[in-house]
Design a protein around this motif. Sequence first.
Motif, PDB file in Angstrom:
ATOM      1  N   SER A  11       0.830  -1.202   0.000  1.00 10.96           N
ATOM      2  CA  SER A  11       0.000   0.000   0.000  1.00 10.96           C
ATOM      3  C   SER A  11       0.868   1.258   0.000  1.00 10.96           C
ATOM      4  O   SER A  11       0.608   2.211  -0.743  1.00 10.96           O
ATOM      5  CB  SER A  11      -0.931  -0.006   1.208  1.00 10.96           C
ATOM      6  N   LEU A  12       1.909   1.261   0.816  1.00  9.99           N
ATOM      7  CA  LEU A  12       2.813   2.410   0.863  1.00  9.99           C
ATOM      8  C   LEU A  12       3.552   2.598  -0.458  1.00  9.99           C
ATOM      9  O   LEU A  12       3.724   3.727  -0.937  1.00  9.99           O
ATOM     10  CB  LEU A  12       3.817   2.254   2.011  1.00  9.99           C
ATOM     11  N   ILE A  13       3.984   1.497  -1.063  1.00  9.30           N
ATOM     12  CA  ILE A  13       4.663   1.575  -2.360  1.00  9.30           C
ATOM     13  C   ILE A  13       3.732   2.181  -3.401  1.00  9.30           C
ATOM     14  O   ILE A  13       4.115   3.066  -4.170  1.00  9.30           O
ATOM     15  CB  ILE A  13       5.169   0.186  -2.803  1.00  9.30           C
ATOM     16  N   ARG A  14       2.487   1.697  -3.441  1.00  8.56           N
ATOM     17  CA  ARG A  14       1.504   2.211  -4.402  1.00  8.56           C
ATOM     18  C   ARG A  14       1.285   3.711  -4.208  1.00  8.56           C
ATOM     19  O   ARG A  14       1.242   4.483  -5.165  1.00  8.56           O
ATOM     20  CB  ARG A  14       0.185   1.447  -4.252  1.00  8.56           C
ATOM     21  N   GLN A  15       1.162   4.137  -2.960  1.00  9.14           N
ATOM     22  CA  GLN A  15       0.954   5.554  -2.675  1.00  9.14           C
ATOM     23  C   GLN A  15       2.167   6.380  -3.110  1.00  9.14           C
ATOM     24  O   GLN A  15       2.018   7.466  -3.679  1.00  9.14           O
ATOM     25  CB  GLN A  15       0.678   5.759  -1.193  1.00  9.14           C
ATOM     26  N   ALA A  16       3.358   5.868  -2.848  1.00  3.41           N
ATOM     27  CA  ALA A  16       4.575   6.579  -3.246  1.00  3.41           C
ATOM     28  C   ALA A  16       4.672   6.677  -4.765  1.00  3.41           C
ATOM     29  O   ALA A  16       4.996   7.743  -5.309  1.00  3.41           O
ATOM     30  CB  ALA A  16       5.814   5.877  -2.685  1.00  3.41           C
ATOM     31  N   GLU A  17       4.367   5.583  -5.463  1.00  2.00           N
ATOM     32  CA  GLU A  17       4.410   5.602  -6.927  1.00  2.00           C
ATOM     33  C   GLU A  17       3.411   6.593  -7.505  1.00  2.00           C
ATOM     34  O   GLU A  17       3.681   7.240  -8.513  1.00  2.00           O
ATOM     35  CB  GLU A  17       4.162   4.201  -7.484  1.00  2.00           C
ATOM     36  N   GLN A  18       2.262   6.735  -6.859  1.00  2.00           N
ATOM     37  CA  GLN A  18       1.257   7.691  -7.334  1.00  2.00           C
ATOM     38  C   GLN A  18       1.683   9.128  -7.052  1.00  2.00           C
ATOM     39  O   GLN A  18       1.350  10.039  -7.810  1.00  2.00           O
ATOM     40  CB  GLN A  18      -0.095   7.407  -6.681  1.00  2.00           C
ATOM     41  N   ALA A  19       2.431   9.350  -5.977  1.00  2.00           N
ATOM     42  CA  ALA A  19       2.841  10.699  -5.586  1.00  2.00           C
ATOM     43  C   ALA A  19       4.117  11.160  -6.298  1.00  2.00           C
ATOM     44  O   ALA A  19       4.360  12.371  -6.393  1.00  2.00           O
ATOM     45  CB  ALA A  19       3.042  10.768  -4.074  1.00  2.00           C
TER      46      ALA A  19
END
Length: 82
Positions: free
Chosen positions: A36-44
């Motif tokens: 979840s954190l990786i996905r959020q970082a990739e989106q940001a």
Amino acid sequence: MKTANESSSTPSDRSAPYVELPWLGDAGTTLHLLTSLIRQAEQALPAAVAEARDQEYSWAQIARMLGTTPTAARQRYFTGPA
């Protein structure tokens, strides 16, 4: 009626161990959290790179922060005219 400052616990309750948290230390929960954190970082990241470019960071500086080459960073995140 108790006020917001009053606790419903007694002194002996405060010394008791916390309620068991079954998810604490669970590998599946850890994996879910990390993905979840990786996905959020990739989106940001695209917006963060654009902000860095707006603040006149060079592609070389951005690439160092991303752990990649300036060419790779520019190819992935450049959004200006071709």
